[in-house]
Design a protein around this motif. Structure first.
Motif, PDB file in Angstrom:
ATOM      1  N   GLY A  61       0.781  -1.290   0.006  1.00 42.09           N
ATOM      2  CA  GLY A  61       0.086  -0.164   0.139  1.00 42.09           C
ATOM      3  C   GLY A  61       1.007   1.236   0.072  1.00 42.09           C
ATOM      4  N   TRP A  62       2.297   1.213   0.337  1.00 44.34           N
ATOM      5  CA  TRP A  62       3.010   2.241   0.300  1.00 44.34           C
ATOM      6  C   TRP A  62       3.401   2.473  -1.014  1.00 44.34           C
ATOM      7  CZ3 TRP A  62       3.035   5.113   4.678  1.00 44.34           C
ATOM      8  CH2 TRP A  62       2.947   4.603   5.815  1.00 44.34           C
ATOM      9  N   GLN A  63       3.609   1.864  -1.888  1.00 47.86           N
ATOM     10  CA  GLN A  63       4.112   2.185  -3.305  1.00 47.86           C
ATOM     11  C   GLN A  63       3.550   3.289  -3.793  1.00 47.86           C
ATOM     12  OE1 GLN A  63       3.522  -1.411  -5.911  1.00 47.86           O
ATOM     13  NE2 GLN A  63       4.969  -0.229  -7.602  1.00 47.86           N
ATOM     14  N   GLN A  64       4.570   4.065  -4.572  1.00 47.46           N
ATOM     15  CA  GLN A  64       4.511   5.358  -5.237  1.00 47.46           C
ATOM     16  C   GLN A  64       3.912   4.881  -6.607  1.00 47.46           C
ATOM     17  OE1 GLN A  64       8.452   7.100  -4.580  1.00 47.46           O
ATOM     18  NE2 GLN A  64       7.455   8.697  -3.321  1.00 47.46           N
ATOM     19  N   LEU A  65       3.069   6.006  -6.982  1.00 48.90           N
ATOM     20  CA  LEU A  65       2.683   5.646  -8.492  1.00 48.90           C
ATOM     21  C   LEU A  65       3.593   6.410  -9.546  1.00 48.90           C
ATOM     22  CD1 LEU A  65      -1.159   6.273  -7.939  1.00 48.90           C
ATOM     23  CD2 LEU A  65      -0.026   4.076  -8.213  1.00 48.90           C
ATOM     24  N   TYR A  66       4.231   7.373  -8.995  1.00 51.80           N
ATOM     25  CA  TYR A  66       5.271   8.024  -9.963  1.00 51.80           C
ATOM     26  C   TYR A  66       6.355   8.654  -8.861  1.00 51.80           C
ATOM     27  CZ  TYR A  66       1.792  11.585  -8.507  1.00 51.80           C
ATOM     28  OH  TYR A  66       0.964  12.383  -8.072  1.00 51.80           O
ATOM     29  N   PRO A  81       0.779   8.936  -1.523  1.00 50.01           N
ATOM     30  CA  PRO A  81      -0.573   8.582  -1.047  1.00 50.01           C
ATOM     31  C   PRO A  81      -1.337   9.046   0.098  1.00 50.01           C
ATOM     32  CG  PRO A  81       0.909   6.833  -1.528  1.00 50.01           C
ATOM     33  CD  PRO A  81       1.852   7.879  -1.271  1.00 50.01           C
ATOM     34  N   THR A  82      -2.530   9.626  -0.016  1.00 47.84           N
ATOM     35  CA  THR A  82      -3.348  10.531   0.997  1.00 47.84           C
ATOM     36  C   THR A  82      -4.491  10.032   0.855  1.00 47.84           C
ATOM     37  OG1 THR A  82      -3.527  12.178  -0.390  1.00 47.84           O
ATOM     38  CG2 THR A  82      -1.811  12.505   1.187  1.00 47.84           C
ATOM     39  N   SER A  83      -5.064   9.875   2.046  1.00 46.14           N
ATOM     40  CA  SER A  83      -6.814   9.401   2.222  1.00 46.14           C
ATOM     41  C   SER A  83      -7.467  10.527   1.953  1.00 46.14           C
ATOM     42  CB  SER A  83      -6.789   9.082   3.802  1.00 46.14           C
ATOM     43  OG  SER A  83      -6.692  10.237   4.664  1.00 46.14           O
ATOM     44  N   PRO A  84      -8.692  10.486   1.736  1.00 48.59           N
ATOM     45  CA  PRO A  84      -9.608  11.585   1.355  1.00 48.59           C
ATOM     46  C   PRO A  84      -9.638  12.679   2.754  1.00 48.59           C
ATOM     47  CG  PRO A  84     -10.720   9.636   0.876  1.00 48.59           C
ATOM     48  CD  PRO A  84      -9.447   9.172   1.549  1.00 48.59           C
ATOM     49  N   LEU A  85      -9.526  12.088   3.920  1.00 49.43           N
ATOM     50  CA  LEU A  85      -9.506  13.071   5.081  1.00 49.43           C
ATOM     51  C   LEU A  85      -7.950  13.810   4.892  1.00 49.43           C
ATOM     52  CD1 LEU A  85     -10.403  14.257   7.865  1.00 49.43           C
ATOM     53  CD2 LEU A  85      -9.219  12.295   8.860  1.00 49.43           C
ATOM     54  N   GLN A  86      -7.136  13.075   4.848  1.00 51.63           N
ATOM     55  CA  GLN A  86      -5.827  13.952   4.595  1.00 51.63           C
ATOM     56  C   GLN A  86      -5.954  14.923   3.485  1.00 51.63           C
ATOM     57  OE1 GLN A  86      -3.392  10.453   4.312  1.00 51.63           O
ATOM     58  NE2 GLN A  86      -2.624  10.720   6.247  1.00 51.63           N
ATOM     59  N   LYS A  87      -6.425  14.717   2.313  1.00 53.06           N
ATOM     60  CA  LYS A  87      -6.572  15.589   1.325  1.00 53.06           C
ATOM     61  C   LYS A  87      -7.348  16.840   1.492  1.00 53.06           C
ATOM     62  CE  LYS A  87      -6.017  12.796  -3.008  1.00 53.06           C
ATOM     63  NZ  LYS A  87      -5.174  11.863  -2.408  1.00 53.06           N
ATOM     64  N   ALA A  88      -8.566  16.359   2.359  1.00 55.13           N
ATOM     65  CA  ALA A  88      -9.258  17.453   2.880  1.00 55.13           C
ATOM     66  C   ALA A  88      -8.782  18.665   3.775  1.00 55.13           C
ATOM     67  CB  ALA A  88     -10.538  17.150   3.353  1.00 55.13           C
ATOM     68  N   VAL A 104      -1.612  13.683  -6.222  1.00 54.47           N
ATOM     69  CA  VAL A 104      -2.775  13.045  -7.283  1.00 54.47           C
ATOM     70  C   VAL A 104      -2.404  11.670  -7.255  1.00 54.47           C
ATOM     71  CG1 VAL A 104      -3.541  13.126  -9.532  1.00 54.47           C
ATOM     72  CG2 VAL A 104      -2.733  15.149  -8.556  1.00 54.47           C
ATOM     73  N   ASP A 105      -3.640  10.749  -7.178  1.00 60.24           N
ATOM     74  CA  ASP A 105      -3.450   9.259  -6.916  1.00 60.24           C
ATOM     75  C   ASP A 105      -3.880   8.546  -8.089  1.00 60.24           C
ATOM     76  OD1 ASP A 105      -2.687   9.698  -4.186  1.00 60.24           O
ATOM     77  OD2 ASP A 105      -4.775   9.483  -3.377  1.00 60.24           O
ATOM     78  N   ASP A 106      -3.220   9.018  -9.500  1.00 63.61           N
ATOM     79  CA  ASP A 106      -3.365   8.667 -10.689  1.00 63.61           C
ATOM     80  C   ASP A 106      -2.410   8.968 -11.382  1.00 63.61           C
ATOM     81  OD1 ASP A 106      -5.611   7.182 -12.789  1.00 63.61           O
ATOM     82  OD2 ASP A 106      -4.388   8.848 -13.596  1.00 63.61           O
ATOM     83  N   GLU A 107      -1.353   8.146 -12.014  1.00 59.61           N
ATOM     84  CA  GLU A 107      -0.523   8.730 -12.966  1.00 59.61           C
ATOM     85  C   GLU A 107      -0.618   9.472 -13.970  1.00 59.61           C
ATOM     86  OE1 GLU A 107       2.731   8.149 -15.832  1.00 59.61           O
ATOM     87  OE2 GLU A 107       0.617   7.053 -15.897  1.00 59.61           O
TER      88      GLU A 107
END
Length: 301
Positions: free
Chosen positions: A72-77, A82-89, A186-189
């Motif tokens: 779950g820690w793997q970076q997409l780029y 990686p952040t949760s919805p709460l962390q993004k808010a 951004v959680d999509d490459e």
């Protein structure tokens, strides 16, 4: 200018830690017997000790569980966090406050754009995919940086050409394309590339719209970009940026510049669907007409 290198299959950001470094450190700490608290993908938001039991739930060793949970820690780029919805808010709220307090905090503006663009970025990506030139951009992933630009060639282009006017804009406003921050949240490459592309063509928007980088010019560009992209960051900048303007500039903004920026944003095609690197020789006036951008008002900005 040399053609952009072919897409390698993964977005190349600027800098960033090696994707497996954090996993390696965690695994080494676990082997050394250091108790770790972390939330795994199977237990979002819950911290638990990594050595709560000597064997796994199905009899597997601790090392096997560590390796599985660390996926779950793997970076997409490179540079991805990686952040949760709460962390993004929380990041969005904090960066919005700082960006409104100091609009020139480009790092806060960048974080705000990434953490609030969950709806706008897929829409922009779809527009690019459905356009021949935009689709090629997504496939080839060109970058606008000093390392990819032939500045001497651009300076030698005819007056009024996109390349020559772009270099003039950079020189007059003392800005560099290398100041654009790489995406992190951004959680999509592919969407990470879309917002990177938006940042790197921002100065070209100034060039096409004929706007400087002072507060009035930035607000006008933000109005145009808000209509074009739908990014909440642009909407906030367009709405709250005028608070720092004088009454005279507010009048010019409200009566002439904002109506023009809105009409141009609505009438023009998506500005991310232009392969600018292959349009340097094209006259700015011609590109404006092609996109549907109306001629700028004859007012001093």
């Amino acid at each position: 200018m040399a053609a952009a290198p072919p897409r390698s299959g993964r977005f190349r950001g600027s800098g960033g830690a090696e994707p497996g470094m954090r996993q390696l450190l965690l695994l080494r700490a676990a082997r050394a017997g250091v108790p770790l608290l972390r939330g795994g993908p199977a237990h979002p938001g819950k911290a638990r000790p990594s050595h709560s039991e000597p064997r796994g739930r199905d009899g597997r060793g601790q090392e096997e569980e560590e390796e599985e949970d660390m996926e779950g820690w793997q970076q997409l780029y490179p540079g991805h966090i990686p952040t949760s919805p709460l962390q993004k808010a929380l990041l969005a709220a904090g960066s919005a406050v700082m960006a409104l307090y100091d609009p020139y905090r480009h790092d806060m503006v960048a974080v705000l754009g990434e953490t609030t663009g969950c709806l706008a970025l897929p829409n922009l990506r779809d527009k690019m995919k459905n356009h021949p030139e935009g689709y090629r951009i997504l496939q080839e992933r060109p970058r606008i940086r000093l390392s990819t630009l032939d500045m001497a060639r651009l300076q030698g282009l005819p007056e009024g050409s996109l390349g020559r006017e772009y270099v003039r804009f950079l020189e007059d406003n003392k800005v560099s394309p290398d100041t654009r921050m790489p995406p992190k949240f951004v959680d999509d490459e592919e969407l990470a590339y879309v917002i990177q592309r938006y940042r790197e063509v921002h100065d070209l928007m100034h060039t096409l719209l004929g706007m400087p980088t002072n507060m009035l010019g930035e607000v006008v560009v933000k109005w145009f970009e808000a209509i074009q992209t739908g990014l909440p960051m642009c909407v906030l900048g367009a709405a709250f940026g005028p608070a720092r303007l004088s009454s005279r500039k507010l009048q010019v903004l409200a009566t002439e510049l904002v109506p023009w920026a809105i009409r141009s944003g609505l009438s023009s095609s998506c500005v991310l669907n232009v392969y600018y690197e292959q349009r340097w020789e094209q006259p700015v006036e011609s590109l404006r007409a092609e996109l549907g951008i109306l001629p700028p008002p004859a007012v001093r900005v």
